[in-house]
Design a protein around this motif. Structure first.
Motif, PDB file in Angstrom:
ATOM      1  N   LEU A 156      30.062  -1.070  67.154  1.00 47.13           N
ATOM      2  CA  LEU A 156      29.259  -0.013  66.574  1.00 47.13           C
ATOM      3  C   LEU A 156      30.083   0.888  65.669  1.00 47.13           C
ATOM      4  O   LEU A 156      29.598   1.406  64.671  1.00 47.13           O
ATOM      5  CB  LEU A 156      28.614   0.814  67.688  1.00 47.13           C
ATOM      6  CG  LEU A 156      27.572   0.088  68.555  1.00 47.13           C
ATOM      7  CD1 LEU A 156      27.110   0.996  69.689  1.00 47.13           C
ATOM      8  CD2 LEU A 156      26.383  -0.356  67.706  1.00 47.13           C
ATOM      9  N   LEU A 157      31.359   1.088  66.055  1.00 45.42           N
ATOM     10  CA  LEU A 157      32.221   1.968  65.268  1.00 45.42           C
ATOM     11  C   LEU A 157      32.757   1.295  64.014  1.00 45.42           C
ATOM     12  O   LEU A 157      33.149   1.969  63.070  1.00 45.42           O
ATOM     13  CB  LEU A 157      33.389   2.456  66.135  1.00 45.42           C
ATOM     14  CG  LEU A 157      33.004   3.354  67.327  1.00 45.42           C
ATOM     15  CD1 LEU A 157      34.241   3.701  68.136  1.00 45.42           C
ATOM     16  CD2 LEU A 157      32.283   4.614  66.849  1.00 45.42           C
ATOM     17  N   THR A 158      32.813  -0.038  63.993  1.00 46.29           N
ATOM     18  CA  THR A 158      33.334  -0.770  62.833  1.00 46.29           C
ATOM     19  C   THR A 158      32.258  -1.724  62.329  1.00 46.29           C
ATOM     20  O   THR A 158      32.194  -2.885  62.742  1.00 46.29           O
ATOM     21  CB  THR A 158      34.596  -1.567  63.206  1.00 46.29           C
ATOM     22  OG1 THR A 158      34.267  -2.439  64.304  1.00 46.29           O
ATOM     23  CG2 THR A 158      35.715  -0.647  63.611  1.00 46.29           C
ATOM     24  N   PRO A 159      31.361  -1.234  61.502  1.00 40.94           N
ATOM     25  CA  PRO A 159      30.284  -2.078  60.983  1.00 40.94           C
ATOM     26  C   PRO A 159      30.859  -3.221  60.137  1.00 40.94           C
ATOM     27  O   PRO A 159      31.965  -3.117  59.607  1.00 40.94           O
ATOM     28  CB  PRO A 159      29.463  -1.104  60.116  1.00 40.94           C
ATOM     29  CG  PRO A 159      30.437  -0.033  59.749  1.00 40.94           C
ATOM     30  CD  PRO A 159      31.348   0.110  60.928  1.00 40.94           C
ATOM     31  N   PRO A 160      30.118  -4.337  60.038  1.00 40.79           N
ATOM     32  CA  PRO A 160      30.600  -5.470  59.241  1.00 40.79           C
ATOM     33  C   PRO A 160      30.776  -5.090  57.781  1.00 40.79           C
ATOM     34  O   PRO A 160      30.108  -4.195  57.258  1.00 40.79           O
ATOM     35  CB  PRO A 160      29.499  -6.523  59.434  1.00 40.79           C
ATOM     36  CG  PRO A 160      28.281  -5.746  59.833  1.00 40.79           C
ATOM     37  CD  PRO A 160      28.797  -4.581  60.642  1.00 40.79           C
ATOM     38  N   LEU A 161      31.686  -5.801  57.123  1.00 39.86           N
ATOM     39  CA  LEU A 161      31.944  -5.532  55.719  1.00 39.86           C
ATOM     40  C   LEU A 161      30.741  -5.905  54.866  1.00 39.86           C
ATOM     41  O   LEU A 161      30.010  -6.854  55.180  1.00 39.86           O
ATOM     42  CB  LEU A 161      33.160  -6.338  55.246  1.00 39.86           C
ATOM     43  CG  LEU A 161      34.514  -5.985  55.870  1.00 39.86           C
ATOM     44  CD1 LEU A 161      35.577  -6.959  55.365  1.00 39.86           C
ATOM     45  CD2 LEU A 161      34.906  -4.555  55.536  1.00 39.86           C
ATOM     46  N   PRO A 162      30.481  -5.171  53.794  1.00 40.19           N
ATOM     47  CA  PRO A 162      29.406  -5.551  52.878  1.00 40.19           C
ATOM     48  C   PRO A 162      29.672  -6.947  52.306  1.00 40.19           C
ATOM     49  O   PRO A 162      30.830  -7.377  52.160  1.00 40.19           O
ATOM     50  CB  PRO A 162      29.468  -4.474  51.788  1.00 40.19           C
ATOM     51  CG  PRO A 162      30.212  -3.343  52.407  1.00 40.19           C
ATOM     52  CD  PRO A 162      31.168  -3.939  53.382  1.00 40.19           C
ATOM     53  N   GLU A 163      28.599  -7.664  51.974  1.00 41.16           N
ATOM     54  CA  GLU A 163      28.751  -9.018  51.442  1.00 41.16           C
ATOM     55  C   GLU A 163      29.556  -9.026  50.152  1.00 41.16           C
ATOM     56  O   GLU A 163      30.336  -9.957  49.904  1.00 41.16           O
ATOM     57  CB  GLU A 163      27.363  -9.629  51.202  1.00 41.16           C
ATOM     58  CG  GLU A 163      26.567  -9.897  52.463  1.00 41.16           C
ATOM     59  CD  GLU A 163      27.246 -10.923  53.349  1.00 41.16           C
ATOM     60  OE1 GLU A 163      27.961 -11.803  52.826  1.00 41.16           O
ATOM     61  OE2 GLU A 163      27.076 -10.851  54.581  1.00 41.16           O
ATOM     62  N   GLU A 164      29.392  -7.994  49.336  1.00 40.37           N
ATOM     63  CA  GLU A 164      30.148  -7.949  48.084  1.00 40.37           C
ATOM     64  C   GLU A 164      31.642  -7.867  48.329  1.00 40.37           C
ATOM     65  O   GLU A 164      32.451  -8.487  47.623  1.00 40.37           O
ATOM     66  CB  GLU A 164      29.693  -6.756  47.235  1.00 40.37           C
ATOM     67  CG  GLU A 164      28.263  -6.832  46.735  1.00 40.37           C
ATOM     68  CD  GLU A 164      27.253  -6.444  47.787  1.00 40.37           C
ATOM     69  OE1 GLU A 164      27.661  -6.042  48.901  1.00 40.37           O
ATOM     70  OE2 GLU A 164      26.037  -6.544  47.497  1.00 40.37           O
ATOM     71  N   LEU A 165      32.020  -7.089  49.350  1.00 39.88           N
ATOM     72  CA  LEU A 165      33.435  -6.956  49.670  1.00 39.88           C
ATOM     73  C   LEU A 165      33.985  -8.261  50.243  1.00 39.88           C
ATOM     74  O   LEU A 165      35.114  -8.656  49.949  1.00 39.88           O
ATOM     75  CB  LEU A 165      33.645  -5.811  50.656  1.00 39.88           C
ATOM     76  CG  LEU A 165      35.102  -5.477  51.003  1.00 39.88           C
ATOM     77  CD1 LEU A 165      35.901  -5.188  49.734  1.00 39.88           C
ATOM     78  CD2 LEU A 165      35.166  -4.301  51.966  1.00 39.88           C
ATOM     79  N   LYS A 166      33.170  -8.943  51.052  1.00 38.29           N
ATOM     80  CA  LYS A 166      33.586 -10.236  51.568  1.00 38.29           C
ATOM     81  C   LYS A 166      33.847 -11.222  50.433  1.00 38.29           C
ATOM     82  O   LYS A 166      34.816 -11.979  50.439  1.00 38.29           O
ATOM     83  CB  LYS A 166      32.529 -10.802  52.511  1.00 38.29           C
ATOM     84  CG  LYS A 166      32.445 -10.132  53.869  1.00 38.29           C
ATOM     85  CD  LYS A 166      31.436 -10.859  54.737  1.00 38.29           C
ATOM     86  CE  LYS A 166      31.356 -10.246  56.120  1.00 38.29           C
ATOM     87  NZ  LYS A 166      30.381 -10.961  56.978  1.00 38.29           N
ATOM     88  N   THR A 167      32.960 -11.214  49.450  1.00 41.80           N
ATOM     89  CA  THR A 167      33.135 -12.099  48.294  1.00 41.80           C
ATOM     90  C   THR A 167      34.412 -11.768  47.544  1.00 41.80           C
ATOM     91  O   THR A 167      35.160 -12.658  47.142  1.00 41.80           O
ATOM     92  CB  THR A 167      31.923 -11.978  47.349  1.00 41.80           C
ATOM     93  OG1 THR A 167      30.743 -12.378  48.035  1.00 41.80           O
ATOM     94  CG2 THR A 167      32.109 -12.849  46.116  1.00 41.80           C
ATOM     95  N   ALA A 168      34.672 -10.472  47.372  1.00 43.27           N
ATOM     96  CA  ALA A 168      35.889 -10.053  46.664  1.00 43.27           C
ATOM     97  C   ALA A 168      37.138 -10.521  47.411  1.00 43.27           C
ATOM     98  O   ALA A 168      38.100 -10.993  46.801  1.00 43.27           O
ATOM     99  CB  ALA A 168      35.899  -8.544  46.493  1.00 43.27           C
ATOM    100  N   VAL A 169      37.122 -10.380  48.733  1.00 40.78           N
ATOM    101  CA  VAL A 169      38.261 -10.825  49.535  1.00 40.78           C
ATOM    102  C   VAL A 169      38.452 -12.333  49.414  1.00 40.78           C
ATOM    103  O   VAL A 169      39.571 -12.829  49.256  1.00 40.78           O
ATOM    104  CB  VAL A 169      38.084 -10.417  51.007  1.00 40.78           C
ATOM    105  CG1 VAL A 169      39.161 -11.047  51.875  1.00 40.78           C
ATOM    106  CG2 VAL A 169      38.119  -8.893  51.145  1.00 40.78           C
ATOM    107  N   SER A 170      37.355 -13.090  49.473  1.00 41.47           N
ATOM    108  CA  SER A 170      37.432 -14.547  49.360  1.00 41.47           C
ATOM    109  C   SER A 170      38.031 -14.962  48.021  1.00 41.47           C
ATOM    110  O   SER A 170      38.906 -15.832  47.952  1.00 41.47           O
ATOM    111  CB  SER A 170      36.044 -15.162  49.520  1.00 41.47           C
ATOM    112  OG  SER A 170      35.508 -14.895  50.802  1.00 41.47           O
TER     113      SER A 170
END
Length: 239
Positions: free
Chosen positions: A5-19
């Motif tokens: 709850l304290l660490t929500p999942p990363l936004p999809e855009e950020l995941k794409t940037a990391v990939s």
């Protein structure tokens, strides 16, 4: 539960940037080695392949979900196959660019792993590719320099005689006769124009392994035959 709850999942855009970033960095390592070796497909090609594969896999997963995203991976694999074929060149009996094409294929797999958010696996594949192209090089050179007898290789063997155009018929008959007498049947026979009132009669053997001494004896016998100006045999390595 509280941590999630304290660490929500990363936004999809950020995941794409990391990939994309992971694919870029790892492919740079692979491409830099290829660029240093002055290969046909170097740094930029390896990076573009990995980034493109990452982008397509990531897009497929986001649009259709992880299960159907597998189809996107299959399309990436087949597409890279066509790209790799473009760097393979055939020069006579020799084929160049196979290792470069395989490296591009592996770069695509790095991008695919990154695009599927499997960053550790992408790093492992990168390490394996770099190991293949660097650590195995001394072993390959040692094997290539090791002496090997002709009867231990599988290759294409050609026996050639040079004669006058008017002697082409008898030279062909004599060449086939002597080779068959030595238990080396002929699979193909061609005549090559040399110019200067001379032709080459070239016989390709059916055998993929030979005894060098036996072929040398056939060549010596052919060299002494009337009408034969020169005789020799050669080996073309098979893939």
């Amino acid at each position: 539960m509280l941590t999630g709850l304290l660490t929500p999942p990363l936004p999809e855009e950020l995941k794409t940037a990391v990939s994309l970033l992971v694919a870029f960095v790892l492919a740079t390592l692979i491409g830099a080695e290829r660029q240093y070796r002055q290969r046909t497909a170097g740094l930029r090609t390896a990076v573009l392949v990995a980034v493109g594969a990452s982008a397509f896999v990531n897009l497929g997963i986001r649009l259709t979900g992880p299960d159907r995203g597998v189809k996107t991976v299959a399309y990436v694999i087949s597409g890279i196959g066509f790209l790799g074929a473009g760097v393979i060149m055939k020069e006579g009996m020799n084929v160049r660019g196979l290792n470069t094409a395989a490296t591009l294929w592996c770069s695509a797999s790095v991008g695919a792993f990154a695009g599927a958010d499997l960053q550790l696996e992408a790093c492992l594949v990168t390490g394996a590719v770099l190991a293949c192209n660097t650590l195995l090089r001394p072993l390959v050179n040692a094997i290539d320099r090791a002496p090997l007898r002709e009867d231990q290789t599988e290759a294409t063997y050609e026996v050639q005689v040079t004669t006058a155009p008017s002697e082409a018929g008898p030279a062909q008959d004599l060449l086939v006769e002597r080779l068959e007498a030595a238990s080396y049947p002929v699979s193909n026979l061609v005549i090559e124009e040399r110019g200067g009132n001379a032709i080459n009669v070239v016989a390709t053997l059916m055998a993929s392994t030979v005894n060098a001494g036996e072929l040398d004896a056939v060549i010596a016998e052919l060299s002494r035959a009337p009408g034969i100006r020169h005789a020799t045999w050669a080996i073309q390595n098979s893939d």
